[in-house]
Design a protein around this motif. Structure first.
Motif, PDB file in Angstrom:
ATOM      1  N   MET A  58       2.513  -4.736 118.667  1.00  0.00           N
ATOM      2  CA  MET A  58       3.925  -4.471 118.404  1.00  0.00           C
ATOM      3  C   MET A  58       4.600  -5.652 117.716  1.00  0.00           C
ATOM      4  SD  MET A  58       4.838  -1.412 119.407  1.00  0.00           S
ATOM      5  CE  MET A  58       6.578  -1.475 119.813  1.00  0.00           C
ATOM      6  N   ALA A  59       4.149  -6.860 118.059  1.00  0.00           N
ATOM      7  CA  ALA A  59       4.715  -8.045 117.419  1.00  0.00           C
ATOM      8  C   ALA A  59       4.297  -8.131 115.958  1.00  0.00           C
ATOM      9  CB  ALA A  59       4.284  -9.303 118.169  1.00  0.00           C
ATOM     10  N   VAL A  60       3.019  -7.938 115.699  1.00  0.00           N
ATOM     11  CA  VAL A  60       2.515  -8.062 114.330  1.00  0.00           C
ATOM     12  C   VAL A  60       3.067  -6.949 113.440  1.00  0.00           C
ATOM     13  CG1 VAL A  60       0.448  -8.100 112.881  1.00  0.00           C
ATOM     14  CG2 VAL A  60       0.430  -9.267 115.082  1.00  0.00           C
ATOM     15  N   ALA A  91      -8.347  -1.439 112.549  1.00  0.00           N
ATOM     16  CA  ALA A  91      -7.447  -0.327 112.223  1.00  0.00           C
ATOM     17  C   ALA A  91      -5.997  -0.706 112.507  1.00  0.00           C
ATOM     18  CB  ALA A  91      -7.847   0.904 113.023  1.00  0.00           C
ATOM     19  N   LEU A  92      -5.771  -1.377 113.624  1.00  0.00           N
ATOM     20  CA  LEU A  92      -4.407  -1.786 113.977  1.00  0.00           C
ATOM     21  C   LEU A  92      -3.847  -2.780 112.960  1.00  0.00           C
ATOM     22  CD1 LEU A  92      -4.734  -2.228 117.857  1.00  0.00           C
ATOM     23  CD2 LEU A  92      -3.716  -0.307 116.618  1.00  0.00           C
ATOM     24  N   LEU A  93      -4.682  -3.668 112.458  1.00  0.00           N
ATOM     25  CA  LEU A  93      -4.224  -4.626 111.457  1.00  0.00           C
ATOM     26  C   LEU A  93      -3.799  -3.920 110.170  1.00  0.00           C
ATOM     27  CD1 LEU A  93      -6.796  -7.529 111.938  1.00  0.00           C
ATOM     28  CD2 LEU A  93      -4.361  -7.558 112.497  1.00  0.00           C
ATOM     29  N   LEU A  94      -4.541  -2.879 109.788  1.00  0.00           N
ATOM     30  CA  LEU A  94      -4.156  -2.105 108.600  1.00  0.00           C
ATOM     31  C   LEU A  94      -2.830  -1.386 108.822  1.00  0.00           C
ATOM     32  CD1 LEU A  94      -7.620  -0.609 107.550  1.00  0.00           C
ATOM     33  CD2 LEU A  94      -6.282  -2.315 106.297  1.00  0.00           C
ATOM     34  N   VAL A  95      -2.652  -0.844 110.026  1.00  0.00           N
ATOM     35  CA  VAL A  95      -1.366  -0.207 110.339  1.00  0.00           C
ATOM     36  C   VAL A  95      -0.235  -1.225 110.239  1.00  0.00           C
ATOM     37  CG1 VAL A  95      -0.024   0.941 112.147  1.00  0.00           C
ATOM     38  CG2 VAL A  95      -2.415   1.587 111.780  1.00  0.00           C
ATOM     39  N   CYS A  96      -0.474  -2.422 110.754  1.00  0.00           N
ATOM     40  CA  CYS A  96       0.543  -3.479 110.697  1.00  0.00           C
ATOM     41  C   CYS A  96       0.880  -3.852 109.258  1.00  0.00           C
ATOM     42  CB  CYS A  96       0.053  -4.719 111.444  1.00  0.00           C
ATOM     43  SG  CYS A  96      -0.098  -4.510 113.233  1.00  0.00           S
ATOM     44  N   LEU A  97      -0.143  -4.056 108.439  1.00  0.00           N
ATOM     45  CA  LEU A  97       0.082  -4.444 107.045  1.00  0.00           C
ATOM     46  C   LEU A  97       0.827  -3.342 106.293  1.00  0.00           C
ATOM     47  CD1 LEU A  97      -0.318  -6.315 104.630  1.00  0.00           C
ATOM     48  CD2 LEU A  97      -2.601  -5.311 104.313  1.00  0.00           C
ATOM     49  N   GLY A  98       0.402  -2.103 106.486  1.00  0.00           N
ATOM     50  CA  GLY A  98       1.059  -0.994 105.813  1.00  0.00           C
ATOM     51  C   GLY A  98       2.504  -0.837 106.235  1.00  0.00           C
ATOM     52  N   THR A  99       2.754  -0.996 107.533  1.00  0.00           N
ATOM     53  CA  THR A  99       4.127  -0.904 108.025  1.00  0.00           C
ATOM     54  C   THR A  99       4.987  -2.012 107.437  1.00  0.00           C
ATOM     55  OG1 THR A  99       3.333   0.059 110.098  1.00  0.00           O
ATOM     56  CG2 THR A  99       5.563  -0.815 110.099  1.00  0.00           C
ATOM     57  N   GLY A 100       4.412  -3.200 107.297  1.00  0.00           N
ATOM     58  CA  GLY A 100       5.146  -4.321 106.715  1.00  0.00           C
ATOM     59  C   GLY A 100       5.573  -4.057 105.288  1.00  0.00           C
ATOM     60  N   LEU A 118      13.593 -10.301 102.240  1.00  0.00           N
ATOM     61  CA  LEU A 118      13.205 -11.321 103.211  1.00  0.00           C
ATOM     62  C   LEU A 118      14.074 -11.240 104.461  1.00  0.00           C
ATOM     63  CD1 LEU A 118      11.547 -13.810 103.982  1.00  0.00           C
ATOM     64  CD2 LEU A 118      13.235 -15.210 102.747  1.00  0.00           C
ATOM     65  N   MET A 119      15.377 -11.082 104.300  1.00  0.00           N
ATOM     66  CA  MET A 119      16.267 -11.013 105.463  1.00  0.00           C
ATOM     67  C   MET A 119      15.992  -9.762 106.308  1.00  0.00           C
ATOM     68  SD  MET A 119      18.211 -13.692 105.730  1.00  0.00           S
ATOM     69  CE  MET A 119      16.751 -14.614 105.225  1.00  0.00           C
ATOM     70  N   MET A 120      15.715  -8.639 105.639  1.00  0.00           N
ATOM     71  CA  MET A 120      15.340  -7.452 106.401  1.00  0.00           C
ATOM     72  C   MET A 120      14.023  -7.699 107.129  1.00  0.00           C
ATOM     73  SD  MET A 120      16.173  -4.479 107.428  1.00  0.00           S
ATOM     74  CE  MET A 120      17.531  -3.996 106.363  1.00  0.00           C
ATOM     75  N   GLY A 121      13.130  -8.428 106.473  1.00  0.00           N
ATOM     76  CA  GLY A 121      11.882  -8.782 107.143  1.00  0.00           C
ATOM     77  C   GLY A 121      12.114  -9.647 108.365  1.00  0.00           C
ATOM     78  N   LEU A 122      13.072 -10.575 108.286  1.00  0.00           N
ATOM     79  CA  LEU A 122      13.362 -11.445 109.428  1.00  0.00           C
ATOM     80  C   LEU A 122      14.015 -10.660 110.573  1.00  0.00           C
ATOM     81  CD1 LEU A 122      14.573 -14.716 107.668  1.00  0.00           C
ATOM     82  CD2 LEU A 122      12.436 -14.343 108.899  1.00  0.00           C
ATOM     83  N   TRP A 123      14.792  -9.612 110.243  1.00  0.00           N
ATOM     84  CA  TRP A 123      15.295  -8.728 111.300  1.00  0.00           C
ATOM     85  C   TRP A 123      14.114  -8.145 112.086  1.00  0.00           C
ATOM     86  CZ3 TRP A 123      19.345  -6.723 113.995  1.00  0.00           C
ATOM     87  CH2 TRP A 123      19.156  -5.482 114.611  1.00  0.00           C
ATOM     88  N   PHE A 124      13.102  -7.713 111.351  1.00  0.00           N
ATOM     89  CA  PHE A 124      11.930  -7.158 112.021  1.00  0.00           C
ATOM     90  C   PHE A 124      11.091  -8.249 112.683  1.00  0.00           C
ATOM     91  CE2 PHE A 124      12.771  -3.617 109.023  1.00  0.00           C
ATOM     92  CZ  PHE A 124      12.948  -2.631 109.984  1.00  0.00           C
ATOM     93  N   ALA A 148      12.388 -10.774 114.281  1.00  0.00           N
ATOM     94  CA  ALA A 148      13.040 -10.905 115.587  1.00  0.00           C
ATOM     95  C   ALA A 148      12.591  -9.791 116.522  1.00  0.00           C
ATOM     96  CB  ALA A 148      14.558 -10.878 115.419  1.00  0.00           C
ATOM     97  N   THR A 149      12.479  -8.586 115.963  1.00  0.00           N
ATOM     98  CA  THR A 149      11.949  -7.463 116.735  1.00  0.00           C
ATOM     99  C   THR A 149      10.527  -7.763 117.176  1.00  0.00           C
ATOM    100  OG1 THR A 149      13.287  -5.982 115.368  1.00  0.00           O
ATOM    101  CG2 THR A 149      11.564  -4.973 116.704  1.00  0.00           C
ATOM    102  N   ALA A 150       9.745  -8.370 116.275  1.00  0.00           N
ATOM    103  CA  ALA A 150       8.350  -8.695 116.586  1.00  0.00           C
ATOM    104  C   ALA A 150       8.253  -9.658 117.757  1.00  0.00           C
ATOM    105  CB  ALA A 150       7.668  -9.293 115.355  1.00  0.00           C
TER     106      ALA A 150
END
Length: 556
Positions: free
Chosen positions: A53-55, A107-116, A497-503, A505-507
């Motif tokens: 969930m963090a990644v 598989a989880l790493l691919l899900v993380c990368l794709g979600t990013g 980048l700022m939207m990424g930093l919002w996520f 913080a969620t991470a």
């Protein structure tokens, strides 16, 4: 509510709805999958869940940085492709060994990368639609509607996961029993007590297939774990299908939002005079204000993301597995869907500008309620439920309450609280959610005392339903308002980048959500909820202390 919004909002919201449906179907059963397949204790399963969930929420930092330089739309499409591959690998049944764990992690790493690549950049596209002065005043309401659309997908996800699980178990001559996976692993590991062995034997006799009942107990354990795990694999396949739907919506409606797929560099190259110019000092103050908000919401996500961890364990081990009376309506997908739609037609009855439309909305509302009542009357007197079904209450309440929240703030006119103030209020509301859980845990044995079994005196499901209702109020005050705040305040050259930093913080909040899991077998049940309530209240207090500086910076 919907009037005056650009068409691009609906296209992007629907594309995100499909992706979120698959993601939350996977998430509804992921923790149960880890413990059923690998026999992991709560601490180990919670760590992997929290790291994932963090990644998955940290990767939008990378995706946003890339998109600020290459384009948001390109990253959205690439993200869908990478996520599809990750979910496809999760559907492969594997042995519960090192190779199986390695494939799952890959598989989880691919899900993380794709979600990013997908998640944050799609929301930047929506924010860009509202840079047009014509739509600027509707930014907050737009993200409330967008957030509602996300939760339509999430609302039906636990039902889909449960239906698939039950179907594949039935094919194998099995039914779901929450106790069996832990007891089966105890027997196979040689750690089971005589009492638990007797319970496991009794559960075997409840299976609908005579061949399964006649199996030696160790063979039954292997058989049950294998087929329950593979049924979860089939649940993960839902995400692949939903991504195909999302991609189709995205390309079919691309002309509606193509003009918003532009970075700050592209605007500058086109000499777009509408792009705001900030001084270095203004840019710095805005970034500082955003970081203050990010720091506070960490604690919300830590508390909120217990839905797939400790709240699911509470549903499995401490909550009645049967429901009756009005409560059972909450576990029927069609009733919930009808009720959710009826809220919007009800608002149309009073808010529409045309008399004929108001009349049509009123008749539709009554019809929806009538169909829901008919379905309820046709339900069995007692309904057996599975723990993951409780996860549908949060998205259902989001869909149900979004127009209520929007109407409430709309009625305030110029007195509506600012987005940062709403976030602070949301933190205190989240604390109240865990006060409900403290009350639900009164007199219950600790998880260590249960030793893999369920409580002898489980509580009624309304405790968890009430907790999810309160947490949803907090979420609606915090999450869509936070996303809107970021798209409005972020310096133009740093939106991704700022939207990424919002996520990000969620991470961090998602990773810290593992703390109750680490403490699960070590402290009384009520202690975990007290920690979460206290942290939310503390974060709310800090938010109000910083409020003046944040609001001053955003006006710069």
């Amino acid at each position: 509510m919907f009037k005056g919004q650009p068409k691009g909002l609906y296209a992007l919201a629907l594309a995100n709805t499909g992706e979120r449906f698959g993601y939350y179907t996977m998430l509804a059963i992921f923790m149960l999958f880890l413990q059923a397949k690998f026999g992991w204790e709560q601490a180990a399963a919670s760590q992997l869940y929290a790291i994932f969930m963090a990644v998955v929420y940290f990767m939008p930092v990378v995706g946003g940085w890339v998109a600020d330089r290459t384009g948001y739309g390109k990253c959205v499409v690439a993200g869908i492709g990478v996520m599809f591959l990750g979910y496809l690998l999760l559907t492969i049944p594997t042995p519960a060994n090192t190779a199986g764990i390695a494939l799952m992690i890959g598989a989880l790493l691919l899900v993380c990368l794709g979600t990013g690549l997908f998640k944050g950049n799609l929301q930047v596209l929506i924010g860009n639609l509202y840079d047009d002065p014509k739509y600027a005043a509707k930014r907050d309401s737009a993200f409330s509607l967008f957030y509602m659309a996300i939760n339509i997908g999430a609302m039906f996800a636990p039902f889909a996961a449960t239906a698939i699980t039950n179907r594949f178990l039935a094919r194998a001559g099995l039914i779901y029993k929450a106790d069996i996976p832990a007891l089966a692993h105890q027997l196979l590991n040689g750690t089971i007590s005589p009492d638990n062995c007797a319970k496991l034997s009794d559960f075997q006799k409840l299976m609908p297939d005579a061949t399964v009942i006649s199996m030696p107990l160790p063979d039954f354990c292997h058989y049950y774990i294998e087929h329950l795990s593979s049924s979860y694999n089939m649940g993960f396949a839902v995400a692949c299908v939903s991504l195909i739907v999302s991609l189709g919506i995205y390309f079919a409606c691309r002309s509606w939002f193509r003009h918003a797929d532009v970075t700050a560099r592209q605007k500058a190259a086109a000499a777009d005079a509408s792009a705001p110019a900030l001084t270095p000092a203004q840019t710095r103050e805005r970034v500082v204000a955003l970081c203050m908000v990010f720091a506070v919401v960490i604690f919300f996500w830590m508390a909120f993301n217990q839905n797939g961890q400790s709240l699911t364990w509470f549903a499995r081990d401490y909550t009645q597995q049967v429901v009756s009376g009005w409560t059972k309506a909450g576990f029927n997908m069609w009733i919930l869907g009808l009720l959710a739609v009826s809220v919007y037609t009800l608002f149309g009855t009073f808010q529409s500008g045309k008399k004929t439309t108001r009349l049509a909305c009123g008749i539709t509302t009554l019809a929806l309620w009538g169909v829901a009542a008919a379905i309820y009357r046709g339900m069995p007197e007692v309904l057996h439920i599975q723990p993951q079904l409780f996860q549908q209450f949060n998205p259902f309440f989001v869909v149900l309450l979004t127009p209520v929240i929007m109407a409430l703030f709309g009625a305030m006119g110029g007195k509506e609280p600012s987005a940062p103030m709403k976030i602070g209020i949301g933190m205190f509301v989240a604390a109240l959610g865990y006060v409900v859980m403290i009350a639900a845990s009164a007199g219950q044995p600790s998880p260590a005392e249960l030793s893999g079994t369920v409580s002898p005196d489980p509580v009624v499901p309304t405790y968890l339903m009430g907790t999810y209702l309160v947490l949803t109020f907090a979420e609606l005050l915090l999450s869509p308002m936070g996303i809107s705040f970021v798209t409005k305040v972020a310096p133009p050259q740093m939106k991704g980048l700022m939207m990424g930093l919002w996520f990000a913080a969620t991470a961090l909040g998602n990773y810290l959500s593992s703390i109750p899991g680490l403490l699960w077998m070590r402290v009384p049940l009520w202690a975990n909820w007290t920690i979460l309530a206290a942290l939310c209240a503390l974060a709310g207090t800090i938010m109000f202390l910083m409020l003046k500086r944040i609001e001053a910076a955003t006006r710069a």
